[in-house]
Write an enzyme that holds these catalytic residues in place. Structure first.
Site, PDB file in Angstrom:
ATOM      1  N   HIS A 185       1.242  -1.114  -0.274  1.00  0.00           N
ATOM      2  CA  HIS A 185      -0.083   0.107   0.088  1.00  0.00           C
ATOM      3  C   HIS A 185       0.684   1.065   0.254  1.00  0.00           C
ATOM      4  O   HIS A 185       2.426   0.844   0.598  1.00  0.00           O
ATOM      5  CB  HIS A 185      -0.803   0.254   1.178  1.00  0.00           C
ATOM      6  CG  HIS A 185      -1.558  -1.448   1.488  1.00  0.00           C
ATOM      7  ND1 HIS A 185      -3.051  -1.188  -0.056  1.00  0.00           N
ATOM      8  CD2 HIS A 185      -2.411  -1.988   2.352  1.00  0.00           C
ATOM      9  CE1 HIS A 185      -3.370  -1.725   0.412  1.00  0.00           C
ATOM     10  NE2 HIS A 185      -3.423  -3.021   1.731  1.00  0.00           N
ATOM     11  N   CYS A 228      -0.530   2.496  -4.948  1.00  0.00           N
ATOM     12  CA  CYS A 228      -1.566   3.612  -4.574  1.00  0.00           C
ATOM     13  C   CYS A 228      -0.504   4.671  -4.777  1.00  0.00           C
ATOM     14  O   CYS A 228       0.039   5.034  -2.868  1.00  0.00           O
ATOM     15  CB  CYS A 228      -2.676   3.932  -4.084  1.00  0.00           C
ATOM     16  SG  CYS A 228      -4.005   2.236  -4.246  1.00  0.00           S
TER      17      CYS A 228
END
Length: 317
Positions: free
Chosen positions: A144, A192
């Site tokens: 992430h 992301c």
């Protein structure tokens, strides 16, 4: 399978989505701000010396050694922070990347769900290795991503904590890792980079009429951050997607990256890395469009990888 069956399957496990689909993570731009990268500490003023076998103005990096170098693959699927959703495709993506770099005759090393201390320890340990017998280093990091709103500094997540994204490469700059000075360091980041929406633009094709290595080496100086390429899965501020459609069983960027690296490893003559990565970016941008739910803002979104490069020469594997 009927449309109803397909709809039920989509509800049970979305075929596409932002990688992890975490809520509440702040927006991001490029890694810049008051906490920019710092030069190595405790290095006397002046220039450290490193040795090279390539002329300063050579157009290509030497790529003759076997293995070419280490390919470190860090994949994270589970997190102590409950706000971070699991990444079930991590092991699959890691295997794709391992096979691709193995085909390119690197020596892959796969690490799953490392803690921050273990991750930083591994990066430090690799930086201290003897790299005199290798031509390059590759690092693939999958997890992430997050950003600090105050200065837009980017982070990626280990199992238990986040680290500044720059920590992935700061140990391998020329003054910190002399064995890799003048050699390409390649970083590929699947994470992301923010929640912005990219619906794309319709494009219509216009119809006509309508709208070498040398024996004698001279001394030269290179910047400490030269010979580095960082390729992110998405543009600054935008998410990276995963998919279960059209042969993709995990991260969209990793799928096209591994596929192209593996396919070109079998071609002769092999194209330059820059042309391979250009094809990766083109395929992600053109062939993929998210298919989540018509009420979701990320339905029918586009994604384009982003490259920052200080490479001085072409790479031909």
């Amino acid at each position: 399978m009927s449309d109803a069956d397909d709809s039920a399957r989509a509800e049970a496990q979305p075929r596409d989505g932002r990688d992890g689909e975490n809520e509440g993570l702040a927006n991001t731009t490029e890694n810049r701000g008051s906490e920019a990268e710092e030069p190595a500490k405790n290095v006397p003023w002046g220039r450290p010396t490193a040795y090279t076998a390539v002329d300063g103005l050579s157009e290509c990096y030497p790529m003759n050694r076997r293995p070419r170098g280490a390919a470190l693959i860090f994949a994270h699927s589970k997190f102590d922070n409950k706000d971070l959703k699991p990444r079930p495709s991590a092991a699959h993506d890691a295997e794709l990347v391992r096979g691709a770099f193995e085909a390119l005759e690197f020596q892959p090393e796969v690490f799953l769900d490392l803690t921050r201390n273990d991750l930083e320890g591994k990066l430090s340990e690799v930086a201290k290795r003897d790299h005199s017998g290798c031509d390059a280093l590759a690092i693939v990091f999958m997890s992430h991503g997050e950003v600090k709103p105050r200065n837009n500094m980017e982070f990626v997540w280990a199992k238990d904590d986040k680290i500044p994204t720059k920590e992935l490469w700061i140990n391998f700059t020329a003054e910190r890792c002399a064995g890799l000075a003048g050699k390409p360091k390649l970083y590929f980041i699947q994470a992301c980079r923010g929640p912005d929406v990219d619906k794309g633009v319709n494009m219509t094709r216009a119809v006509r009429g309508m709208a070498v290595q040398t024996d004698s080496i001279e001394e030269y100086v290179i910047p400490i951050h030269a010979d580095q390429l960082v390729m992110w899965a998405s543009y600054p501020g935008f998410p990276a997607f995963t998919s279960q459609r059209e042969g993709i069983q995990g991260s969209v960027f990793i799928h096209f990256l591994a596929e192209n690296l593996r396919n070109y490893a079998l071609s002769s003559p092999r194209p330059s890395l820059s042309s391979i990565l250009l094809k990766v970016s083109r395929e992600v941008a053109v062939l993929y469009e998210s298919d989540i739910d018509s009420q979701n803002q990320y339905h029918k979104n586009k994604q384009v990888p982003y490259i920052h490069s200080t490479l001085l020469r072409e790479i031909y594997f």
